[in-house]
Design a protein around this motif. Sequence first.
Motif, PDB file in Angstrom:
ATOM      1  N   VAL A  52      46.539  37.543  41.041  1.00  0.00           N
ATOM      2  CA  VAL A  52      46.096  36.069  41.002  1.00  0.00           C
ATOM      3  C   VAL A  52      45.354  35.995  42.198  1.00  0.00           C
ATOM      4  O   VAL A  52      44.276  35.152  42.338  1.00  0.00           O
ATOM      5  CB  VAL A  52      47.513  35.159  41.117  1.00  0.00           C
ATOM      6  CG1 VAL A  52      47.084  33.969  41.189  1.00  0.00           C
ATOM      7  CG2 VAL A  52      48.245  35.451  39.792  1.00  0.00           C
ATOM      8  N   SER A  53      45.512  36.569  43.331  1.00  0.00           N
ATOM      9  CA  SER A  53      44.573  36.563  44.569  1.00  0.00           C
ATOM     10  C   SER A  53      43.242  36.906  44.563  1.00  0.00           C
ATOM     11  O   SER A  53      42.290  36.267  44.585  1.00  0.00           O
ATOM     12  CB  SER A  53      45.407  37.082  45.786  1.00  0.00           C
ATOM     13  OG  SER A  53      46.586  36.699  45.959  1.00  0.00           O
ATOM     14  N   ILE A  54      43.390  38.189  43.704  1.00  0.00           N
ATOM     15  CA  ILE A  54      41.859  38.643  43.329  1.00  0.00           C
ATOM     16  C   ILE A  54      41.028  37.670  42.144  1.00  0.00           C
ATOM     17  O   ILE A  54      39.863  37.574  42.495  1.00  0.00           O
ATOM     18  CB  ILE A  54      41.884  40.069  42.722  1.00  0.00           C
ATOM     19  CG1 ILE A  54      42.620  40.958  43.885  1.00  0.00           C
ATOM     20  CG2 ILE A  54      40.335  40.681  42.366  1.00  0.00           C
ATOM     21  CD1 ILE A  54      43.070  42.339  43.029  1.00  0.00           C
ATOM     22  N   ALA A  55      41.963  37.351  41.149  1.00  0.00           N
ATOM     23  CA  ALA A  55      41.297  36.549  40.053  1.00  0.00           C
ATOM     24  C   ALA A  55      40.925  35.308  40.421  1.00  0.00           C
ATOM     25  O   ALA A  55      40.277  34.623  39.745  1.00  0.00           O
ATOM     26  CB  ALA A  55      42.049  36.689  38.923  1.00  0.00           C
ATOM     27  N   THR A  56      41.359  34.779  41.587  1.00  0.00           N
ATOM     28  CA  THR A  56      41.080  33.198  42.020  1.00  0.00           C
ATOM     29  C   THR A  56      40.243  33.356  43.263  1.00  0.00           C
ATOM     30  O   THR A  56      39.746  32.443  43.692  1.00  0.00           O
ATOM     31  CB  THR A  56      42.339  32.395  42.344  1.00  0.00           C
ATOM     32  OG1 THR A  56      43.198  32.982  43.512  1.00  0.00           O
ATOM     33  CG2 THR A  56      43.324  32.338  40.894  1.00  0.00           C
ATOM     34  N   GLY A  57      40.355  34.520  43.972  1.00  0.00           N
ATOM     35  CA  GLY A  57      39.561  34.572  45.265  1.00  0.00           C
ATOM     36  C   GLY A  57      40.289  34.036  46.548  1.00  0.00           C
ATOM     37  O   GLY A  57      39.499  33.404  47.131  1.00  0.00           O
ATOM     38  N   THR A  58      41.566  33.509  46.423  1.00  0.00           N
ATOM     39  CA  THR A  58      42.215  32.837  47.244  1.00  0.00           C
ATOM     40  C   THR A  58      43.653  33.524  47.750  1.00  0.00           C
ATOM     41  O   THR A  58      44.100  34.274  46.963  1.00  0.00           O
ATOM     42  CB  THR A  58      42.440  31.497  46.666  1.00  0.00           C
ATOM     43  OG1 THR A  58      43.474  31.488  45.616  1.00  0.00           O
ATOM     44  CG2 THR A  58      41.202  30.735  46.341  1.00  0.00           C
ATOM     45  N   PHE A  59      44.206  33.070  48.761  1.00  0.00           N
ATOM     46  CA  PHE A  59      45.411  33.557  49.112  1.00  0.00           C
ATOM     47  C   PHE A  59      46.562  32.523  48.461  1.00  0.00           C
ATOM     48  O   PHE A  59      46.134  31.705  47.847  1.00  0.00           O
ATOM     49  CB  PHE A  59      45.566  33.315  50.487  1.00  0.00           C
ATOM     50  CG  PHE A  59      45.049  34.469  51.708  1.00  0.00           C
ATOM     51  CD1 PHE A  59      45.520  35.433  51.660  1.00  0.00           C
ATOM     52  CD2 PHE A  59      43.543  34.259  51.963  1.00  0.00           C
ATOM     53  CE1 PHE A  59      44.979  36.571  52.312  1.00  0.00           C
ATOM     54  CE2 PHE A  59      43.189  35.362  52.665  1.00  0.00           C
ATOM     55  CZ  PHE A  59      43.764  36.237  52.832  1.00  0.00           C
TER      56      PHE A  59
END
Length: 369
Positions: A52-59
């Motif tokens: 999810v972090s990769i696929a949203t670009g967020t922490f």
Amino acid sequence: MKRRKILILCIDAGSHDYLAASHLPTLQKLAKAGFYRHANAVIPSVTNVNNVSIATGTFPETHGITTNYHVDRTTGRGEFIEDNRFLLAPTLFETAKASKFADQTALFVTKKKLLRMLETGTDIAVAAEDPPSEYIPIVGQVEPIYSIEINWWLLRAVQETLRKDDPELVYCSTTDWVQHKYAPDAEPAQRHFAVLDQIISEIVDDDPEREIYITADHGMLAKTTALDPGRLLTEHGIPADAIPIIKDRYVAHHSNLGGAAYVFLKNRADTPKAVKKLLCTPGIEEAYCAEDAARTFRLHSERIGDIFVLADETTVFGELETAVEPTDVRSHGSRHESYVPIIGYNSPWSATDFEYNLDIGRLFLESLL
């Protein structure tokens, strides 16, 4: 103007040691032409959090996914995170469509749960665990989720879709059954990576100008000791329960034993003495109250336990019959499995632009502004 096209491949547990142990001429070629970066995964180093972090670009502080298994701190009710109800940030696919970057976006995953979590904004969404019927005549029958072959099927499905539909943005995530069962120097592990490398070679040959990013969500290490932090605290007069963050339905992978856990106290006033006790326990390397954990690891403060614990290199946490038990399992979740590679090919960025695996998504989103 030339159309920009991107493929992001997250090889589940595709850490440095696995890549180094296998003969991977394609990945070596891509790294030489582009870059190879030693980077960080998000902690806790588990599948949900990092994909999810990769696929949203967020922490997780932004996207809200801090575990594979969510426990409501007020009701005590727990449930597997297997859909997008907990997701607080838009996916790359949503943003790519909204910004007119992509006419078509595609998501390919091995596990169904990731499909349900990340499919918003996709035009094509495929889970190898339960694939659309139209892919069977093209790619062939799918092997079980607990097999080496299922990841090969997934990448071949990506290959055929790239040939047929040529979507601008593609995200693909495999599963780590192989790494849970086999060390890097084992023949099945090396064969698994060799075939993935060959399929990637064919994808590159089909479209040499597509941007490609290859990373991992976490590493994998052998464990010899299992520990239940909740039971341990309870036995020392501090009533508590602990849930391993790795907990999901894929029990054959890891027996729900992982290197990170959230501890839920019956009385939060016990937090200081509970943290002190945990830090004095062999096998526990780090323990943080909720506030410190959220700040240190950029976690969503309302979606973690009262205490966040991380194990040492050979220990895992679980819900056990006794406080400490011997075990023989390959697993992840701790800081020790949080070091991952990033390979970039045809990228407008350099290796130094990447500190975390999620920077692939972050930099892509920034480029759309």
